[in-house]
Design an enzyme around this catalytic site. Structure first.
Site, PDB file in Angstrom:
ATOM      1  N   CYS A  65       0.857  -1.492   0.222  1.00 33.42           N
ATOM      2  CA  CYS A  65       0.126   0.048   0.208  1.00 33.42           C
ATOM      3  C   CYS A  65       1.263   1.108  -0.151  1.00 33.42           C
ATOM      4  O   CYS A  65       1.907   1.032  -0.473  1.00 33.42           O
ATOM      5  CB  CYS A  65      -1.160  -0.061   1.054  1.00 33.42           C
ATOM      6  N   THR A  67       2.181   2.990   2.980  1.00 32.28           N
ATOM      7  CA  THR A  67       3.272   2.717   3.857  1.00 32.28           C
ATOM      8  C   THR A  67       3.644   1.046   4.414  1.00 32.28           C
ATOM      9  O   THR A  67       4.377   1.266   4.451  1.00 32.28           O
ATOM     10  CB  THR A  67       2.892   3.521   4.914  1.00 32.28           C
ATOM     11  N   HIS A  98      12.679 -15.292  12.718  1.00 30.14           N
ATOM     12  CA  HIS A  98      12.564 -15.232  13.718  1.00 30.14           C
ATOM     13  C   HIS A  98      11.304 -15.335  14.159  1.00 30.14           C
ATOM     14  O   HIS A  98      10.790 -16.002  15.328  1.00 30.14           O
ATOM     15  CB  HIS A  98      13.170 -13.704  14.632  1.00 30.14           C
TER      16      HIS A  98
HETATM   17  C1  RB5 Z   1      -3.835   5.337   0.950  1.00 33.40           C
HETATM   18  O1  RB5 Z   1      -4.034   6.889   0.089  1.00 33.40           O
HETATM   19  C2  RB5 Z   1      -3.250   5.269   1.659  1.00 33.40           C
HETATM   20  O2  RB5 Z   1      -3.534   5.237   2.595  1.00 33.40           O
HETATM   21  C3  RB5 Z   1      -2.930   3.774   1.821  1.00 33.40           C
HETATM   22  O3  RB5 Z   1      -2.327   3.068   0.915  1.00 33.40           O
HETATM   23  C4  RB5 Z   1      -2.010   2.695   2.923  1.00 33.40           C
HETATM   24  O4  RB5 Z   1      -0.769   3.659   3.193  1.00 33.40           O
HETATM   25  C5  RB5 Z   1      -2.475   3.050   4.141  1.00 33.40           C
HETATM   26  O5  RB5 Z   1      -2.147   2.709   5.266  1.00 33.40           O
END
Ligand code: RB5
Length: 146
Positions: A65, A67, A98
């Protein structure tokens, strides 16, 4: 190895890079992610990948995603899933050795393509070491039963 991969709208480009990378190494890849221009809320895709792994329809999962955080939080809600959100290869290796992590998560807005390939390679090459780590993973599993 059979890898199931998924991504929300932050990750289609990096997903394609990783998919091609895995296939070039002979792995089978099932792609549950969205394509460029499509949108999906990350818990939906994370759950789909997690269920495939939990049901042993794939050996390991990868979810991307923005992050890596949202998909890892979501995937970890599925019983039997140990999803690790990492941004460098050392943690990817240790997540397998681990923690017996069965899903790797990272952020398309955090890691570049070459770093992501290294993270994936370490995760896939490593194996769970068992022994004292088994005891700790069993303690994680016990939490799931509470
Ligand atoms: C989408 O904009 C973003 O919120 C998602 O990809 C992610 O980073 C959420 O944790």
């Amino acid at each position: 190895m059979h890898i199931v991969i998924g991504n929300d709208h932050a990750g289609p480009k990096l997903k394609e890079v990783i998919k091609e990378h895995l296939q070039s190494k002979g792995h089978e890849v099932s792609d549950l992610g969205v394509k460029e221009g499509e949108k999906i809320d990350y818990p939906i895709i994370a759950k789909e990948v997690a269920l495939k792994v939990r049901n042993k329809e794939a050996d390991l999962g990868i979810i991307i995603c923005g992050t890596g955080i949202g998909v890892s939080i979501s995937a970890n809600k599925v019983k039997g899933i140990r999803a690790a959100c990492v941004s460098e290869p050392y943690s990817a290796k240790l997540a397998r050795e681990h923690n017996d992590a069965n899903i790797l998560c990272f952020g398309a807005r955090v890691v570049g393509e070459e770093l992501a390939k290294m993270i994936v390679d370490e995760f896939i090459a490593a194996s769970f070491l068992g022994d004292r780590h088994q005891r700790r993973v069993d303690l994680i599993k016990a939490i799931e039963e509470e």
